[in-house]
Design a protein around this motif. Structure first.
Motif, PDB file in Angstrom:
ATOM      1  N   ALA A   1     -75.669 -15.513  21.888  1.00  0.00           N
ATOM      2  CA  ALA A   1     -75.282 -16.862  21.813  1.00  0.00           C
ATOM      3  C   ALA A   1     -76.314 -18.163  20.663  1.00  0.00           C
ATOM      4  CB  ALA A   1     -75.665 -17.655  23.284  1.00  0.00           C
ATOM      5  N   VAL A   2     -77.411 -17.442  20.445  1.00  0.00           N
ATOM      6  CA  VAL A   2     -78.175 -17.650  19.452  1.00  0.00           C
ATOM      7  C   VAL A   2     -77.919 -17.312  18.175  1.00  0.00           C
ATOM      8  CG1 VAL A   2     -80.601 -17.764  18.024  1.00  0.00           C
ATOM      9  CG2 VAL A   2     -80.578 -17.818  20.984  1.00  0.00           C
ATOM     10  N   VAL A   3     -77.890 -16.211  17.479  1.00  0.00           N
ATOM     11  CA  VAL A   3     -76.922 -15.929  16.334  1.00  0.00           C
ATOM     12  C   VAL A   3     -76.050 -16.619  15.813  1.00  0.00           C
ATOM     13  CG1 VAL A   3     -75.836 -13.980  14.546  1.00  0.00           C
ATOM     14  CG2 VAL A   3     -78.608 -13.728  16.671  1.00  0.00           C
ATOM     15  N   THR A   4     -74.903 -17.054  16.877  1.00  0.00           N
ATOM     16  CA  THR A   4     -73.372 -17.466  17.173  1.00  0.00           C
ATOM     17  C   THR A   4     -74.167 -18.955  16.267  1.00  0.00           C
ATOM     18  OG1 THR A   4     -72.678 -16.227  18.763  1.00  0.00           O
ATOM     19  CG2 THR A   4     -71.450 -18.114  17.852  1.00  0.00           C
ATOM     20  N   SER A   5     -74.931 -19.576  16.976  1.00  0.00           N
ATOM     21  CA  SER A   5     -75.444 -20.544  16.805  1.00  0.00           C
ATOM     22  C   SER A   5     -76.064 -21.485  15.448  1.00  0.00           C
ATOM     23  CB  SER A   5     -76.629 -21.280  18.417  1.00  0.00           C
ATOM     24  OG  SER A   5     -77.057 -22.950  17.686  1.00  0.00           O
ATOM     25  N   CYS A   6     -76.501 -19.840  15.509  1.00  0.00           N
ATOM     26  CA  CYS A   6     -77.478 -20.307  13.737  1.00  0.00           C
ATOM     27  C   CYS A   6     -76.415 -20.120  12.313  1.00  0.00           C
ATOM     28  CB  CYS A   6     -79.183 -19.734  14.100  1.00  0.00           C
ATOM     29  SG  CYS A   6     -80.203 -19.275  14.694  1.00  0.00           S
ATOM     30  N   PHE A   7     -75.393 -19.077  12.961  1.00  0.00           N
ATOM     31  CA  PHE A   7     -75.115 -18.573  11.922  1.00  0.00           C
ATOM     32  C   PHE A   7     -73.689 -20.081  12.121  1.00  0.00           C
ATOM     33  CE2 PHE A   7     -76.025 -13.941  10.882  1.00  0.00           C
ATOM     34  CZ  PHE A   7     -76.973 -14.774  10.959  1.00  0.00           C
ATOM     35  N   TYR A   8     -73.453 -20.176  12.444  1.00  0.00           N
ATOM     36  CA  TYR A   8     -72.748 -20.924  12.734  1.00  0.00           C
ATOM     37  C   TYR A   8     -70.316 -21.075  13.272  1.00  0.00           C
ATOM     38  CZ  TYR A   8     -70.941 -26.382  12.909  1.00  0.00           C
ATOM     39  OH  TYR A   8     -70.598 -27.705  13.210  1.00  0.00           O
ATOM     40  N   VAL A   9     -70.225 -20.035  11.908  1.00  0.00           N
ATOM     41  CA  VAL A   9     -68.706 -20.447  11.482  1.00  0.00           C
ATOM     42  C   VAL A   9     -67.920 -19.455  12.121  1.00  0.00           C
ATOM     43  CG1 VAL A   9     -68.551 -22.158   9.598  1.00  0.00           C
ATOM     44  CG2 VAL A   9     -69.102 -19.418   9.011  1.00  0.00           C
ATOM     45  N   PHE A  10     -68.869 -18.566  12.563  1.00  0.00           N
ATOM     46  CA  PHE A  10     -68.513 -16.911  13.337  1.00  0.00           C
ATOM     47  C   PHE A  10     -67.494 -16.820  14.771  1.00  0.00           C
ATOM     48  CE2 PHE A  10     -70.807 -15.334   9.727  1.00  0.00           C
ATOM     49  CZ  PHE A  10     -70.336 -14.334   9.339  1.00  0.00           C
ATOM     50  N   HIS A  11     -66.859 -16.582  15.233  1.00  0.00           N
ATOM     51  CA  HIS A  11     -66.542 -16.484  16.177  1.00  0.00           C
ATOM     52  C   HIS A  11     -67.188 -15.803  17.470  1.00  0.00           C
ATOM     53  CE1 HIS A  11     -64.097 -15.884  19.903  1.00  0.00           C
ATOM     54  NE2 HIS A  11     -63.250 -16.291  20.081  1.00  0.00           N
ATOM     55  N   PRO A  12     -67.198 -16.204  18.204  1.00  0.00           N
ATOM     56  CA  PRO A  12     -68.837 -15.868  19.120  1.00  0.00           C
ATOM     57  C   PRO A  12     -68.731 -14.332  19.460  1.00  0.00           C
ATOM     58  CG  PRO A  12     -68.213 -17.962  20.298  1.00  0.00           C
ATOM     59  CD  PRO A  12     -66.975 -17.524  19.348  1.00  0.00           C
ATOM     60  N   ASP A  13     -66.746 -13.936  19.694  1.00  0.00           N
ATOM     61  CA  ASP A  13     -66.562 -12.299  19.457  1.00  0.00           C
ATOM     62  C   ASP A  13     -67.058 -11.768  18.916  1.00  0.00           C
ATOM     63  OD1 ASP A  13     -65.715 -12.729  22.119  1.00  0.00           O
ATOM     64  OD2 ASP A  13     -63.406 -12.903  21.316  1.00  0.00           O
ATOM     65  N   ARG A  14     -66.929 -11.687  17.187  1.00  0.00           N
ATOM     66  CA  ARG A  14     -67.144 -10.994  16.452  1.00  0.00           C
ATOM     67  C   ARG A  14     -69.367 -10.778  16.235  1.00  0.00           C
ATOM     68  NH1 ARG A  14     -65.143  -7.769  13.067  1.00  0.00           N
ATOM     69  NH2 ARG A  14     -64.142  -9.549  11.493  1.00  0.00           N
ATOM     70  N   VAL A  15     -70.037 -11.719  16.810  1.00  0.00           N
ATOM     71  CA  VAL A  15     -71.588 -11.681  16.967  1.00  0.00           C
ATOM     72  C   VAL A  15     -72.019 -10.571  18.073  1.00  0.00           C
ATOM     73  CG1 VAL A  15     -73.140 -12.940  17.143  1.00  0.00           C
ATOM     74  CG2 VAL A  15     -71.339 -13.951  16.451  1.00  0.00           C
ATOM     75  N   ALA A  16     -70.730 -10.741  19.759  1.00  0.00           N
ATOM     76  CA  ALA A  16     -71.032 -10.467  20.449  1.00  0.00           C
ATOM     77  C   ALA A  16     -70.753  -8.873  20.496  1.00  0.00           C
ATOM     78  CB  ALA A  16     -70.293 -11.075  21.675  1.00  0.00           C
ATOM     79  N   ARG A  17     -69.580  -8.347  19.413  1.00  0.00           N
ATOM     80  CA  ARG A  17     -69.756  -6.963  19.146  1.00  0.00           C
ATOM     81  C   ARG A  17     -70.642  -6.112  18.426  1.00  0.00           C
ATOM     82  NH1 ARG A  17     -64.366  -4.841  19.382  1.00  0.00           N
ATOM     83  NH2 ARG A  17     -64.615  -3.205  17.815  1.00  0.00           N
TER      84      ARG A  17
END
Length: 308
Positions: free
Chosen positions: A64-80
């Motif tokens: 959640a923190v990485v998704t917020s900071c990087f902003y434009v990525f779909h959360p699923d991309r980060v969560a993988r």
């Protein structure tokens, strides 16, 4: 350097300096040494290496923190990739890995004589001074990078300082987008509509599905920002200019602190490095950053991995 910084006003410095330091920062995404260092650190694939090394200054944070900071990525991309990355390597391990990657990439691109020469050392000290003057309140990635201990080797110190400046600018850009009511996917659609990057590469790299992209296009048409062909309307273009101007203004503090003469000198020292990267073919022409290489005289070409 006269064709880039000479005669520029302080208001223009943030944009012009970004065009010079962004290519040098970006080697950590495109250089083969980055993938090699990430693999050696235990990362599983390109994306885990990307998120792990870029997010490492934050510590072992969750998706959640990485998704917020990087902003434009779909959360699923980060969560993988996160938090699994921290199972294979600690943030400290990944900070060391990215330094190894940058060391190898800079030596290959610029040569040992340049990397160990006095101009790199001078550029490193000027860039570090600018980076330490960056105002990082409310700018999480900028602050995390600013807090990294000063590297001993000048070329690594230069890259880390430029990375701090880059993430500081990015944090400010996100704040401007939020202020304009532009969400992550809308930001990508508008970037493609402005002709800065390829829409398909943006969407696929950040893992947004076509239906969501089309729905966002429809929303932006309803707001009068896109026309029927997916291009910016006059209102959309005007807002785009305002966003870019506000992003530049939010990134001004380091250059104001460094001053005219030192900023121009740093630009003079960075230009041959930026030109070398732009002319190397390392950064693909459709890169999501929006770098074209045209101002620097380069022609970015194909690369094995695209910046996510």
């Amino acid at each position: 350097m006269a064709d880039i910084l000479s005669g520029a006003t302080p208001r223009e410095w943030p944009r012009l300096m970004w065009e010079l330091y962004e290519p040098v920062h970006d080697i950590v995404y495109f250089a083969p040494q980055a993938r090699q260092a990430a693999d050696e650190a235990g990362m599983r694939g390109f994306w885990m290496g990307y998120f792990g090394m870029r997010a490492a200054p934050l510590g072992p944070v969750g998706p959640a923190v990485v998704t917020s900071c990087f902003y434009v990525f779909h959360p699923d991309r980060v969560a993988r990739a996160v938090p699994d990355a921290w199972r294979y390597a600690s943030p400290c391990d990944l900070l060391a890995a990215r330094e190894r990657a940058v060391d190898g990439a800079m030596r290959q691109l610029f040569g040992d004589q340049v990397v160990t020469g006095p101009q790199i050392a001078e550029a490193a000290d000027l860039a570090w001074q600018a980076a330490m003057a960056a105002d990082t309140a409310g700018r999480v990635l900028g602050a995390a990078n600013q807090a990294i201990e000063r590297p001993a080797q000048p070329h690594i110190r230069l890259w880390q300082a430029l990375t701090t400046l880059r993430e500081h600018r990015g944090d400010g850009h996100i704040a401007v987008l939020v202020g304009h009511g532009i969400g992550p996917l809308a930001a990508l659609v508008l970037k493609a509509a402005a002709g800065e990057s390829d829409g398909t590469a943006l969407r696929e790299g950040r893992k947004w599905d076509p239906g969501a992209w089309q729905a966002t296009e429809a929303e932006l048409r309803a707001r009068g920002r896109l026309d029927a062909h997916g291009r910016l309307t006059a209102a959309g273009a005007a807002e785009h200019v305002r966003i870019e101007d506000e992003t530049d203004a939010a990134a001004a503090r380091p250059w104001q602190a460094l001053g005219k003469d030192a900023t121009e000198r740093l630009g003079e020292l960075l230009r041959p490095l930026a030109e070398q990267v732009a002319g190397s073919g390392l950064i693909p022409a459709d890169n999501p950053v929006g770098l074209t290489g045209t101002r620097l005289g380069g022609t970015p070409g194909a690369a094995p991995d695209r910046l996510p």
